[in-house]
Scaffold this motif. Structure first.
Motif, PDB file in Angstrom:
ATOM      1  N   GLU A   2     119.388  50.244 -32.893  1.00 37.19           N
ATOM      2  CA  GLU A   2     120.390  51.380 -33.090  1.00 37.19           C
ATOM      3  C   GLU A   2     120.290  52.269 -32.033  1.00 37.19           C
ATOM      4  OE1 GLU A   2     122.753  54.017 -36.412  1.00 37.19           O
ATOM      5  OE2 GLU A   2     121.413  52.589 -37.074  1.00 37.19           O
ATOM      6  N   VAL A   3     121.565  52.499 -31.445  1.00 37.08           N
ATOM      7  CA  VAL A   3     121.585  53.601 -30.275  1.00 37.08           C
ATOM      8  C   VAL A   3     121.950  54.795 -31.113  1.00 37.08           C
ATOM      9  CG1 VAL A   3     122.766  54.455 -28.148  1.00 37.08           C
ATOM     10  CG2 VAL A   3     122.110  52.037 -28.676  1.00 37.08           C
ATOM     11  N   THR A   4     121.129  55.908 -30.904  1.00 37.06           N
ATOM     12  CA  THR A   4     121.543  57.323 -31.756  1.00 37.06           C
ATOM     13  C   THR A   4     121.466  58.477 -30.858  1.00 37.06           C
ATOM     14  OG1 THR A   4     120.757  58.659 -33.486  1.00 37.06           O
ATOM     15  CG2 THR A   4     119.086  57.350 -32.528  1.00 37.06           C
ATOM     16  N   ASP A   5     122.264  59.540 -31.311  1.00 34.20           N
ATOM     17  CA  ASP A   5     122.290  60.788 -30.887  1.00 34.20           C
ATOM     18  C   ASP A   5     121.409  61.748 -31.694  1.00 34.20           C
ATOM     19  OD1 ASP A   5     123.949  60.951 -32.420  1.00 34.20           O
ATOM     20  OD2 ASP A   5     125.595  61.948 -31.106  1.00 34.20           O
ATOM     21  N   LEU A  63     109.605  45.075 -31.094  1.00 32.51           N
ATOM     22  CA  LEU A  63     109.793  44.573 -32.346  1.00 32.51           C
ATOM     23  C   LEU A  63     108.719  43.480 -32.726  1.00 32.51           C
ATOM     24  CD1 LEU A  63     113.507  44.215 -32.168  1.00 32.51           C
ATOM     25  CD2 LEU A  63     112.560  45.291 -33.817  1.00 32.51           C
ATOM     26  N   ARG A  64     108.468  42.319 -31.820  1.00 27.49           N
ATOM     27  CA  ARG A  64     107.605  41.287 -32.235  1.00 27.49           C
ATOM     28  C   ARG A  64     106.234  41.910 -32.381  1.00 27.49           C
ATOM     29  NH1 ARG A  64     105.027  37.566 -29.137  1.00 27.49           N
ATOM     30  NH2 ARG A  64     105.496  38.618 -27.012  1.00 27.49           N
ATOM     31  N   ARG A  65     105.626  42.384 -31.334  1.00 31.14           N
ATOM     32  CA  ARG A  65     104.358  42.841 -31.395  1.00 31.14           C
ATOM     33  C   ARG A  65     103.783  43.721 -32.136  1.00 31.14           C
ATOM     34  NH1 ARG A  65     102.260  41.313 -26.062  1.00 31.14           N
ATOM     35  NH2 ARG A  65     100.176  41.692 -26.682  1.00 31.14           N
ATOM     36  N   PHE A  66     104.904  44.701 -32.542  1.00 35.98           N
ATOM     37  CA  PHE A  66     104.237  45.859 -33.548  1.00 35.98           C
ATOM     38  C   PHE A  66     104.700  45.652 -34.934  1.00 35.98           C
ATOM     39  CE2 PHE A  66     104.084  48.318 -29.510  1.00 35.98           C
ATOM     40  CZ  PHE A  66     102.763  48.290 -29.249  1.00 35.98           C
ATOM     41  N   GLY A  67     105.390  44.286 -35.442  1.00 35.97           N
ATOM     42  CA  GLY A  67     105.727  44.240 -36.559  1.00 35.97           C
ATOM     43  C   GLY A  67     106.806  44.916 -37.178  1.00 35.97           C
ATOM     44  N   LEU A  68     107.900  45.542 -36.224  1.00 34.17           N
ATOM     45  CA  LEU A  68     108.699  46.558 -36.616  1.00 34.17           C
ATOM     46  C   LEU A  68     110.028  45.775 -37.033  1.00 34.17           C
ATOM     47  CD1 LEU A  68     108.378  48.615 -33.408  1.00 34.17           C
ATOM     48  CD2 LEU A  68     107.325  49.232 -35.700  1.00 34.17           C
ATOM     49  N   ASP A  69     110.521  46.598 -38.275  1.00 33.52           N
ATOM     50  CA  ASP A  69     111.942  46.258 -38.958  1.00 33.52           C
ATOM     51  C   ASP A  69     113.202  46.274 -37.680  1.00 33.52           C
ATOM     52  OD1 ASP A  69     110.651  45.303 -41.421  1.00 33.52           O
ATOM     53  OD2 ASP A  69     110.037  47.326 -41.887  1.00 33.52           O
ATOM     54  N   ARG A  70     113.102  47.655 -37.340  1.00 34.62           N
ATOM     55  CA  ARG A  70     114.041  48.112 -36.378  1.00 34.62           C
ATOM     56  C   ARG A  70     113.812  49.024 -35.302  1.00 34.62           C
ATOM     57  NH1 ARG A  70     119.291  50.105 -38.828  1.00 34.62           N
ATOM     58  NH2 ARG A  70     120.368  49.191 -37.333  1.00 34.62           N
ATOM     59  N   ILE A  71     114.456  49.336 -34.423  1.00 36.64           N
ATOM     60  CA  ILE A  71     114.005  50.287 -33.297  1.00 36.64           C
ATOM     61  C   ILE A  71     115.191  51.172 -32.957  1.00 36.64           C
ATOM     62  CG2 ILE A  71     113.543  50.626 -30.699  1.00 36.64           C
ATOM     63  CD1 ILE A  71     111.771  48.262 -30.927  1.00 36.64           C
ATOM     64  N   TRP A  72     115.182  52.571 -33.040  1.00 39.84           N
ATOM     65  CA  TRP A  72     116.154  53.339 -32.601  1.00 39.84           C
ATOM     66  C   TRP A  72     115.940  53.653 -31.237  1.00 39.84           C
ATOM     67  CZ3 TRP A  72     115.889  57.238 -37.258  1.00 39.84           C
ATOM     68  CH2 TRP A  72     116.107  56.659 -38.423  1.00 39.84           C
ATOM     69  N   VAL A 100     107.031  54.647 -35.811  1.00 42.45           N
ATOM     70  CA  VAL A 100     106.171  54.301 -34.629  1.00 42.45           C
ATOM     71  C   VAL A 100     106.937  55.082 -33.219  1.00 42.45           C
ATOM     72  CG1 VAL A 100     104.965  52.762 -33.293  1.00 42.45           C
ATOM     73  CG2 VAL A 100     105.084  52.373 -35.911  1.00 42.45           C
ATOM     74  N   TRP A 101     106.143  55.704 -32.492  1.00 41.77           N
ATOM     75  CA  TRP A 101     106.567  56.232 -31.312  1.00 41.77           C
ATOM     76  C   TRP A 101     106.334  55.058 -30.200  1.00 41.77           C
ATOM     77  CZ3 TRP A 101     110.315  59.268 -29.816  1.00 41.77           C
ATOM     78  CH2 TRP A 101     110.347  59.580 -28.320  1.00 41.77           C
ATOM     79  N   LEU A 102     107.243  54.662 -29.489  1.00 39.24           N
ATOM     80  CA  LEU A 102     107.189  53.752 -28.464  1.00 39.24           C
ATOM     81  C   LEU A 102     107.155  54.391 -27.331  1.00 39.24           C
ATOM     82  CD1 LEU A 102     109.391  51.102 -29.825  1.00 39.24           C
ATOM     83  CD2 LEU A 102     106.894  51.077 -30.091  1.00 39.24           C
ATOM     84  N   MET A 103     106.230  53.969 -26.129  1.00 42.58           N
ATOM     85  CA  MET A 103     106.318  54.498 -24.464  1.00 42.58           C
ATOM     86  C   MET A 103     105.826  53.384 -23.897  1.00 42.58           C
ATOM     87  SD  MET A 103     103.286  57.110 -24.428  1.00 42.58           S
ATOM     88  CE  MET A 103     103.655  58.259 -25.500  1.00 42.58           C
ATOM     89  N   GLY A 149     110.686  51.680 -35.282  1.00 42.43           N
ATOM     90  CA  GLY A 149     110.254  52.351 -33.718  1.00 42.43           C
ATOM     91  C   GLY A 149     110.989  53.325 -33.246  1.00 42.43           C
ATOM     92  N   LEU A 150     110.806  53.946 -32.436  1.00 41.21           N
ATOM     93  CA  LEU A 150     111.553  55.355 -31.833  1.00 41.21           C
ATOM     94  C   LEU A 150     111.194  54.929 -30.186  1.00 41.21           C
ATOM     95  CD1 LEU A 150     110.650  58.021 -34.230  1.00 41.21           C
ATOM     96  CD2 LEU A 150     112.631  56.588 -34.310  1.00 41.21           C
ATOM     97  N   LEU A 151     112.297  54.639 -29.571  1.00 41.01           N
ATOM     98  CA  LEU A 151     112.262  54.543 -28.110  1.00 41.01           C
ATOM     99  C   LEU A 151     113.155  55.787 -27.655  1.00 41.01           C
ATOM    100  CD1 LEU A 151     111.048  53.048 -25.558  1.00 41.01           C
ATOM    101  CD2 LEU A 151     113.137  51.976 -25.782  1.00 41.01           C
TER     102      LEU A 151
END
Length: 202
Positions: free
Chosen positions: A80-83, A36-45, A110-113, A15-17
């Motif tokens: 993960e916090v990324t630039d 993470l829980r609702r969309f079955g994601l492995d990780r979020i950036w 997956v784009w998250l908003m 997921g990308l936030l």
């Protein structure tokens, strides 16, 4: 992969936030854990943007915002916090997503908003391309559930909406596909924190 870029392998659901995170707060953390829980994601950036094209005034320095976000997360290995936007030199979400798909073949982004962003989504640069190429997960924030449901983008792509009970499968399958879920959420916002003096910029 280039140094400083997040690591991901084909088949992962990431997921990308995106946002300025000026500053990051507990509301962002709650969105992340629910996604993470609702969309079955492995990780979020957390894609910390150099600047928001829709905002008139620039945010605090990027390094300061990233450091504060990492402290808030407390070392959660799933986030993960990324630039990466600054590294890619992209300014708009559609351009960032295009570059990420090329850099990470086989990764299921997956784009998250929040629902508040869905309300103004049709004002984003190349917003239809985003909807047509990447699954979108929308998390309803207090006060925005009804407006989000009747947003222009939601109406145009109504046929592509997945039912909330199928949210775990959002990352799987052809696009366009998006899912709107209601979650308990903090009412905190970065704007309120800045206005209250709780975020001191360097």
């Amino acid at each position: 992969m280039k140094q400083g870029y997040p690591i991901a392998r084909a088949g992962q659901r990431i997921g990308l936030l995106g946002g300025s995170f000026d500053p990051a707060h507990d509301g962002h953390v709650l969105i992340t854990r629910e996604a993470l829980r609702r969309f079955g994601l492995d990780r979020i950036w957390w894609v910390v943007s150099p600047g928001n094209p829709l905002k008139a005034h620039g945010p605090a320095p990027l390094a300061q915002r990233m450091a504060q976000a990492r402290r808030l997360l407390g070392g959660d290995p799933r986030v993960e916090v990324t630039d990466i936007e600054a590294r890619l030199g992209t300014r708009f979400t559609a351009d960032t997503l295009r570059s990420l798909r090329a850099l990470y073949p086989g990764v299921k982004f997956v784009w998250l908003m929040g629902a508040d962003n869905l309300v103004q989504f049709d004002k984003w640069e190349q917003w239809r391309e985003i909807m047509e190429t990447v699954p979108v997960g929308v998390l309803a924030r207090p006060g925005w559930r009804t407006e989000g449901r009747y947003a222009r983008a939601a109406r145009i792509y109504r046929a592509a909406e997945m039912p909330f009970w199928a949210s775990q499968r959002l990352a799987e399958g052809p696009t366009p596909r998006w899912c709107f879920v209601n979650i308990p959420m903090s009412r905190l916002s970065s704007t309120e924190i800045r206005q209250s003096g709780g975020w001191v910029r360097d």
